[in-house]
Design an enzyme around this catalytic site. Structure first.
Site, mmCIF file in Angstrom:
data_model
loop_
_atom_site.group_PDB
_atom_site.id
_atom_site.type_symbol
_atom_site.label_atom_id
_atom_site.label_comp_id
_atom_site.label_asym_id
_atom_site.label_seq_id
_atom_site.Cartn_x
_atom_site.Cartn_y
_atom_site.Cartn_z
ATOM 1 N N HIS A 135 7.547 1.533 -10.875
ATOM 2 C CA HIS A 135 6.403 1.000 -10.135
ATOM 3 C C HIS A 135 5.109 1.356 -10.834
ATOM 4 C CE1 HIS A 135 7.638 4.947 -8.593
ATOM 5 N NE2 HIS A 135 6.348 5.202 -8.447
ATOM 6 N N MET A 136 4.126 0.506 -10.641
ATOM 7 C CA MET A 136 2.788 0.715 -11.177
ATOM 8 C C MET A 136 1.872 1.087 -10.005
ATOM 9 S SD MET A 136 0.442 -2.246 -12.913
ATOM 10 C CE MET A 136 1.187 -2.237 -14.530
ATOM 11 N N VAL A 159 10.105 8.246 -6.945
ATOM 12 C CA VAL A 159 10.939 7.113 -6.528
ATOM 13 C C VAL A 159 11.449 6.408 -7.784
ATOM 14 C CG1 VAL A 159 11.031 4.942 -5.262
ATOM 15 C CG2 VAL A 159 9.637 6.828 -4.379
ATOM 16 N N ILE A 219 2.122 4.819 0.956
ATOM 17 C CA ILE A 219 2.153 5.455 2.273
ATOM 18 C C ILE A 219 1.270 6.710 2.317
ATOM 19 C CG2 ILE A 219 4.156 6.996 1.971
ATOM 20 C CD1 ILE A 219 5.201 5.843 4.674
ATOM 21 N N ARG A 272 0.835 -1.204 0.000
ATOM 22 C CA ARG A 272 0.000 0.000 0.000
ATOM 23 C C ARG A 272 0.872 1.258 0.000
ATOM 24 N NH1 ARG A 272 -5.149 -1.619 0.285
ATOM 25 N NH2 ARG A 272 -5.527 -3.565 1.418
HETATM 26 P P1 5GP Z 1 5.934 8.235 -8.054
HETATM 27 O O1 5GP Z 1 5.577 9.690 -7.892
HETATM 28 O O2 5GP Z 1 7.409 8.000 -8.034
HETATM 29 O O3 5GP Z 1 5.237 7.596 -9.229
HETATM 30 O O4 5GP Z 1 5.280 7.528 -6.803
HETATM 31 C C1 5GP Z 1 5.997 7.221 -5.643
HETATM 32 C C2 5GP Z 1 4.976 6.787 -4.621
HETATM 33 O O5 5GP Z 1 5.670 6.172 -3.552
HETATM 34 C C3 5GP Z 1 4.178 7.941 -4.014
HETATM 35 O O6 5GP Z 1 2.793 7.735 -4.259
HETATM 36 C C4 5GP Z 1 4.531 7.907 -2.532
HETATM 37 O O7 5GP Z 1 3.438 8.203 -1.686
HETATM 38 C C5 5GP Z 1 5.010 6.475 -2.357
HETATM 39 N N1 5GP Z 1 5.997 6.300 -1.301
HETATM 40 C C6 5GP Z 1 7.089 7.072 -1.072
HETATM 41 N N2 5GP Z 1 7.791 6.616 -0.028
HETATM 42 C C7 5GP Z 1 7.121 5.515 0.422
HETATM 43 C C8 5GP Z 1 7.368 4.600 1.501
HETATM 44 O O8 5GP Z 1 8.334 4.691 2.241
HETATM 45 N N3 5GP Z 1 6.455 3.602 1.672
HETATM 46 C C9 5GP Z 1 5.365 3.456 0.854
HETATM 47 N N4 5GP Z 1 4.541 2.425 1.101
HETATM 48 N N5 5GP Z 1 5.111 4.293 -0.185
HETATM 49 C C10 5GP Z 1 5.977 5.316 -0.382
#
Ligand code: 5GP
Length: 117
Positions: free
Chosen positions: A101-102, A97, A32, A30
């Site tokens: 990821h999807m 990140v 965060i 899930r």
């Molecule tokens: P992006 O913007 O890179 O597509 O999405 C990264 C996602 O990772 C974000 O929705 C953010 O809330 C989630 N995220 C960042 N750090 C963590 C973490 O430590 N644990 C979890 N479960 N999600 C994280």
């Protein structure tokens, strides 16, 4: 110093996460900061930084992410109403990140496909 990505640390259970699925190729947990009632991240265990780094060798694992997404959507009870799958890439894509990821988002109408903000 470890060069593992944040998500590799989740895969390796070095930092906590609400892990819903894991096998030898993928992990799902899930988000965060959920943006919808269901907000799950589905990742290859292998740390591919962005879609720009994908090669033909990754086709099987990336296809597997969709299989996992469909199973989790069923498990979450959102299959029938539908949901959105998102993969952000790089700065303009809003990627934060750098471990591909999807996002699986559902449980309410997700709205317009693209925001102007
Ligand atoms: P992006 O913007 O890179 O597509 O999405 C990264 C996602 O990772 C974000 O929705 C953010 O809330 C989630 N995220 C960042 N750090 C963590 C973490 O430590 N644990 C979890 N479960 N999600 C994280």
């Amino acid at each position: 110093m470890s060069e593992d990505t944040l998500f590799t640390k989740i895969v390796n259970r070095e930092i906590p996460a609400d892990i819903l699925f894991q096998d030898d190729r993928a992990t799902a947990f899930r988000d965060i900061h959920p943006q919808a009632p269901t907000h799950i991240l589905i990742i290859p265990n292998k740390p591919i930084p962005t879609v720009n780094d994908v090669t033909e060798d990754d086709e099987a694992v990336l296809g597997h992410l969709f299989v996992v997404a469909a199973k989790l959507a069923e498990q979450e009870g959102i299959s029938e109403n539908g949901y959105r799958l998102i993969v952000n890439c790089g700065n303009h894509g809003g990627q934060v990140v750098f471990h591909l990821h999807m996002h699986l988002l559902g449980g309410r109408p997700i709205g317009r496909m693209v925001s102007r903000s």
